[in-house]
Design an enzyme around this catalytic site. Structure first.
Site, PDB file in Angstrom:
ATOM      1  N   SER A 102      -1.468  -2.651  -9.362  1.00  0.00           N
ATOM      2  CA  SER A 102      -0.973  -3.921  -9.872  1.00  0.00           C
ATOM      3  C   SER A 102      -2.184  -4.862 -10.910  1.00  0.00           C
ATOM      4  O   SER A 102      -2.978  -4.435 -10.273  1.00  0.00           O
ATOM      5  CB  SER A 102      -0.493  -4.353  -8.889  1.00  0.00           C
ATOM      6  OG  SER A 102       0.875  -4.023  -7.758  1.00  0.00           O
TER       7      SER A 102
ATOM      8  N   GLU B 280       3.022   6.763  -0.749  1.00  0.00           N
ATOM      9  CA  GLU B 280       3.053   5.185   0.605  1.00  0.00           C
ATOM     10  C   GLU B 280       4.058   4.443   0.515  1.00  0.00           C
ATOM     11  O   GLU B 280       4.001   3.853   2.041  1.00  0.00           O
ATOM     12  CB  GLU B 280       2.058   4.683  -1.275  1.00  0.00           C
ATOM     13  CG  GLU B 280       1.496   2.891  -0.364  1.00  0.00           C
ATOM     14  CD  GLU B 280       1.570   2.073  -1.579  1.00  0.00           C
ATOM     15  OE1 GLU B 280       1.364   0.923  -1.749  1.00  0.00           O
ATOM     16  OE2 GLU B 280       1.550   2.696  -2.739  1.00  0.00           O
TER      17      GLU B 280
END
Length: 426
Positions: free
Chosen positions: A129, A245
């Site tokens: 991100s 994840e």
């Protein structure tokens, strides 16, 4: 340490795997857990027997690997079958290990997999991100430029990086082609976090902790053979890491049921393990016999159990490739976590009104209530998971994408980075 060790034993039954493990232990286990022992496990394939032959494994099925693990446990020999541990015990075995197994070249696998299996590589971080690329991750602007033939220079900023301050390595998604559409111009790297040019700044959370970070990358040198997959195929590689994840974050809401079930305990014991924290919260509040409380307790218990089954399905699919069911489990985990922590918070009554780190009873509940928001944001927000489920699980049409097929250089975008603050944050 070469990766081409071990013999192909894919067809071994659990009994045959047990016999093979016992024979190998007889020849190699001297009762000393040291560097030589760990290296022997890795080169023989017993450290990760379900991994492929040629990638530090023996190609065993999971039932056969579990049978072999029982022999190592009986002998008191540690370090075997570490790839079958639950996600929360060693997430990087899945995040890094699965990604390398699926897409890594021999050089990058040889650099990282042995250290991962021997336990010398334990802390990593995810450099995905950015300030202007969260929900629309493919719009990221961190730049990796190939200089010569053997090295990239990376420049940019990442944010919400969990554990960056203690990470030994990072999984990095960066843009290598600005003339390709946004999804096609990305490349996936694994980088050493002690490389020059990396600055890490902590972000203070609502809980008072600082587990997340901003990471600034300035002319960071990265070897060309640190690319996982091919240049420009980073988005495809990313899906393996994201699936692992999301499956792991979904598992966090299942209580201790998975461990109980793996240990072979009864269904009743599994039910108790899933609900015991909520039952204790209601009992401590003197409301265990309150019919309204009991109804809510059963509702949350049913959500936890259902998500456990979804997680089992996702785990089975992930072993065969990326699974969209991981998004379903992660989204459900958000509801489960918020419902469970809110229930415990309300059971405390007025004691929950003061956020006091010195209160041994109220503080863990208060902190858990606020920390539950991490599951709604990290690894792709709840809204992103709904999009994925709609498109990939339910088969709904994709939304309008105005930049689809447009060279990323021509796509309108915000600032790639924000200035490095001069404030020295604690």
């Amino acid at each position: 340490m070469g990766a081409g060790t071990g013999a192909s034993e894919t067809a071994l039954s659990p009994d045959e795997a047990r016999t093979a493990a016992r024979a190998w232990l007889s020849d190699h286990w001297a009762g000393v857990d040291d560097e030589n022992w760990r290296r022997a496990l890795v080169t023989s394939g017993w450290a990760a027997p379900t991994w492929p032959v040629g990638r530090y494994g023996r190609g065993l099925s999971r039932p056969s690997a579990r049978a072999a693990a029982a022999e190592f446990d009986a002998a008191g020999a540690p370090g075997a079958c570490v790839e079958t541990a639950p996600f929360h015990d060693n997430p990087w075995m899945y995040l890094l290990g699965n990604t390398l197994l699926a897409h890594g070249g021999q050089a990058v696998c040889d650099r990282y997999l042995p250290r991962l299996l021997t336990g010398s590589l334990t802390h990593g971080c995810l450099l995905y991100s950015e300030p202007g690329a969260g929900s629309d991750l493919a719009s990221l602007q961190t730049r990796a430029e190939l200089v010569g033939e053997g090295e990239y220079l990376v420049n940019g900023q990442k944010i919400w990086t969990t554990g960056g301050q203690e990470a030994q390595f990072g999984l990095l998604l960066a843009r290598t082609d600005w003339d390709a559409p946004k999804h096609a111009g990305l490349t996936f790297f694994v980088i050493d976090m002690d490389s020059p040019g990396i600055e890490i700044r902590p972000i203070r959370q609502i809980t008072g902790d600082a587990e997340f970070n901003e990471v600034f990358l300035t002319d960071v040198p990265v070897p060309a053979d640190a690319v996982i997959g091919a240049p420009g195929e980073g988005w495809r590689v990313l899906q393996v890491a994201l699936a692992a994840e999301r499956a792991g974050m979904g598992a966090a809401a299942r209580g201790r049921a998975e461990g109980k079930a793996a240990a072979g305990t009864s269904d009743l014991a599994v039910l108790r393990a899933v609900a015991d924290d909520l039952v204790e919260a209601a009992r401590a509040a003197g409301r265990l016999n309150d019919t309204v409380v009991r109804d809510e307790l059963v509702k949350i218990l049913s959500w936890r159990l259902t998500n456990t089954w979804t997680g089992d399905r996702a785990a089975a699919e992930i072993r065969r490739g990326p699974s969209s069911l991981a998004s379903l489990g992660k989204l459900a985990a958000s509801r489960v976590l918020h419902a469970g922590t809110d229930f415990a918070y309300r059971m405390q009554g007025r004691a929950s009104l003061v956020y006091d780190v010195d209160d041994p009873l109220a503080y863990p509940v208060d902190r858990a209530l606020m920390f539950a928001f991490i599951n709604s944001i990290g690894g792709g927000s709840d809204q992103i998971q709904r999009n994925i489920i709609g498109e990939r699980v339910l088969g709904l049409p994709k939304g309008y994408e105005p930049d689809r097929g447009v060279p990323f250089r021509d796509v309108r975008k915000g600032s790639a980075t924000r200035p490095v603050s001069q404030e020295k944050r604690p």
